[in-house]
Design a protein around this motif. Structure first.
Motif, short mmCIF file in Angstrom:
data_model
loop_
_atom_site.label_atom_id
_atom_site.label_comp_id
_atom_site.label_asym_id
_atom_site.label_seq_id
_atom_site.Cartn_x
_atom_site.Cartn_y
_atom_site.Cartn_z
N SER A 1 0.90 1.34 -8.36
CA SER A 1 2.51 2.00 -7.87
C SER A 1 2.63 1.48 -6.73
CB SER A 1 2.70 3.55 -8.20
OG SER A 1 1.85 3.80 -8.70
N THR A 2 3.41 1.10 -6.46
CA THR A 2 4.32 0.35 -4.92
C THR A 2 5.87 1.64 -4.87
OG1 THR A 2 3.81 -1.20 -4.20
CG2 THR A 2 5.28 -1.32 -3.37
N ILE A 3 6.00 2.38 -3.81
CA ILE A 3 7.26 3.41 -3.37
C ILE A 3 7.65 2.98 -2.53
CG2 ILE A 3 7.94 5.58 -3.56
CD1 ILE A 3 6.61 4.90 -5.41
N SER A 4 7.28 2.65 -1.72
CA SER A 4 7.41 1.39 -0.88
C SER A 4 6.40 0.54 0.36
CB SER A 4 8.61 2.62 1.21
OG SER A 4 7.37 3.37 1.03
N ASP A 5 5.30 0.75 0.87
CA ASP A 5 4.98 0.11 1.72
C ASP A 5 3.47 -0.18 0.97
OD1 ASP A 5 5.81 0.99 4.38
OD2 ASP A 5 5.59 2.45 3.46
N TYR A 6 3.52 1.00 0.01
CA TYR A 6 1.69 -0.03 -0.28
C TYR A 6 1.78 -1.46 -0.94
CZ TYR A 6 -2.12 -1.08 -4.10
OH TYR A 6 -2.37 -1.50 -4.22
N ARG A 7 0.86 -2.01 -0.51
CA ARG A 7 0.84 -3.27 -0.37
C ARG A 7 -0.76 -3.65 -1.11
NH1 ARG A 7 5.20 -3.08 -0.33
NH2 ARG A 7 6.91 -3.77 0.32
N ASP A 8 -1.88 -4.78 -1.94
CA ASP A 8 -2.42 -4.93 -1.49
C ASP A 8 -3.39 -5.65 -0.95
OD1 ASP A 8 -2.05 -7.65 -2.79
OD2 ASP A 8 -2.60 -6.98 -4.16
N SER A 9 -4.33 -5.60 -1.08
CA SER A 9 -5.32 -6.97 0.06
C SER A 9 -4.72 -8.38 -0.22
CB SER A 9 -6.21 -7.02 0.00
OG SER A 9 -7.06 -5.75 0.01
N TYR A 10 -3.72 -8.82 -0.90
CA TYR A 10 -3.04 -10.18 -1.40
C TYR A 10 -1.76 -10.03 -0.29
CZ TYR A 10 -7.17 -11.07 -3.50
OH TYR A 10 -8.36 -12.48 -4.16
N GLY A 11 -1.48 -8.91 -0.43
CA GLY A 11 -0.03 -8.42 0.23
C GLY A 11 0.78 -8.01 -1.06
N ASN A 12 0.71 -7.69 -2.15
CA ASN A 12 1.56 -7.92 -3.42
C ASN A 12 1.84 -6.56 -3.73
OD1 ASN A 12 1.39 -10.93 -3.69
ND2 ASN A 12 -0.82 -9.86 -5.04
N VAL A 13 2.59 -5.98 -4.33
CA VAL A 13 3.36 -4.62 -4.64
C VAL A 13 2.19 -4.64 -5.91
CG1 VAL A 13 5.57 -4.95 -3.33
CG2 VAL A 13 5.35 -5.65 -5.85
N GLY A 14 2.96 -2.99 -6.39
CA GLY A 14 2.47 -2.76 -7.34
C GLY A 14 2.72 -2.76 -8.44
N ASN A 15 2.28 -2.58 -9.76
CA ASN A 15 4.03 -2.94 -10.66
C ASN A 15 3.28 -1.15 -11.52
OD1 ASN A 15 4.46 -5.27 -11.19
ND2 ASN A 15 1.42 -5.52 -11.89
N ASN A 16 3.17 0.02 -11.36
CA ASN A 16 2.92 0.88 -12.41
C ASN A 16 3.64 1.81 -11.52
OD1 ASN A 16 1.05 2.21 -14.10
ND2 ASN A 16 0.94 4.07 -12.52
N GLN A 17 4.91 1.92 -11.00
CA GLN A 17 6.19 2.38 -10.74
C GLN A 17 6.84 2.09 -11.56
OE1 GLN A 17 4.81 0.21 -8.78
NE2 GLN A 17 6.36 -2.08 -8.51
N ARG A 18 7.09 0.72 -12.39
CA ARG A 18 8.30 1.00 -13.19
C ARG A 18 7.97 1.97 -14.43
NH1 ARG A 18 6.59 -4.93 -14.63
NH2 ARG A 18 6.92 -5.89 -12.10
N PHE A 19 6.52 2.73 -14.49
CA PHE A 19 6.83 4.10 -16.00
C PHE A 19 6.73 4.80 -15.70
CE2 PHE A 19 4.21 -0.81 -16.41
CZ PHE A 19 4.78 -1.25 -17.01
N PHE A 20 7.33 4.79 -14.11
CA PHE A 20 7.22 6.88 -13.78
C PHE A 20 8.55 7.58 -14.71
CE2 PHE A 20 5.87 5.99 -8.98
CZ PHE A 20 4.54 6.11 -9.36
#
Length: 251
Positions: free
Chosen positions: A211-230
DNA sequence: CTTGTTGCCTGTCTGC
DNA sequence: TGCAGACAGGCAACAA
């Protein structure tokens, strides 16, 4: 802020990206971000294994280990070129093939520990939340031993490791348990429910790359997708998806 | 042993 | 528009 699913996503990516690479050296840009507790030289060591326990990431090297905690704003970005933005880069792990793993951390709370053994850091942490040996019965007995409220229990890393605000809120809501409920007073049926939902939510979040709230990125610099399901986290004032009452924030 | 408090940090938002 | 202050939050260190 990276919790178990986000750190797991990074760990899985790093296994593809840096496993087997030889470290040339580490450039420490912000000295507090790197805590060297070992006298073993890092240069020349090979990344033998990438592990995770709770929110900690561990890189097992030939003779020592790097244990990394991203805290709130930490990122581990893999780079194959030199023209990246150096803003907030606190350390650089350089490999002998000229690629790098950049430790970016805006708020400087994160740490890279260099230790003789990963256990030197990880011994104080409880069981990983998705460890298969943490079954319903063990989960229940751990909760029942605690007198604090259930949200605080879920956040306590020395009890169960990996759960932070996001997944504590989401799993409690899904299980129909108020966060202020006292751990040792929650009925068995509800605890059983909580265990099921916690695991489901964590595994689903991993599938969604975190989940990306503000700063989280993976090692490729991509945001997560899980925040859509909060369903509750950061939905203060919005309608509850169970009962349609406005969600209120408690602390 | 447990539980509570403080400091670490900087970007973003709110109120004047 | 500018600026001070509140806020965010995981964890170590410390106090009780």
């Amino acid at each position: 802020m990276p919790e178990l699913p986000e750190v797991e996503t990074v760990a899985r990516e790093l296994r593809v990206l840096i496993l087997g690479k030889t470290i040339q050296d580490i450039e420490v840009v912000w000295y507090k971000s790197f805590d060297n507790q070992s006298s073993i030289p890092i240069s020349g060591q090979v990344i033998k294994k990438v592990g995770r326990k709770g929110k900690y990431l561990s890189l097992q090297l030939t003779r020592s280990a790097l244990v990394i905690h991203l805290r709130m704003t930490g990122q581990l970005l893999y780079s194959t070129h030199f023209d990246y933005d150096n803003t907030h880069i606190r350390a650089k792990i350089r490999f002998n093939d000229t690629t790098e793993l950049l430790f970016k951390d805006t708020r400087k709370f994160g740490r890279i520990y260099h230790v003789n053994d990963a256990g030197d850091i990880l011994y104080k942490i409880g069981m990983d939340a998705i460890d298969p040996t943490l079954d319903v019965d063990l989960f229940k007995s751990l909760v029942k031993k605690s007198s604090v409220n259930i949200k605080s229990f879920l956040l306590a890393q020395n009890k169960i490791a990996g759960v932070g605000n996001i997944y504590a809120d989401e799993s409690l809501h899904r299980a129909g348990i108020h966060p202020a409920s006292l751990s040792n007073k929650i009925p068995d049926v509800k605890l059983r429910n909580l265990h099921t939902h916690l695991l489901d939510i964590l595994h689903t979040a991993i599938e969604n790359m975190g989940s990306t709230i503000s700063d989280y990125r993976d090692s490729y610099g991509n945001v997560g997708n899980n925040q859509r399901f909060f369903r509750v986290y950061q939905r203060t004032g919005e309608a509850c998806l169970n009962c349609s009452m406005p969600i209120s924030k408690v602390r």
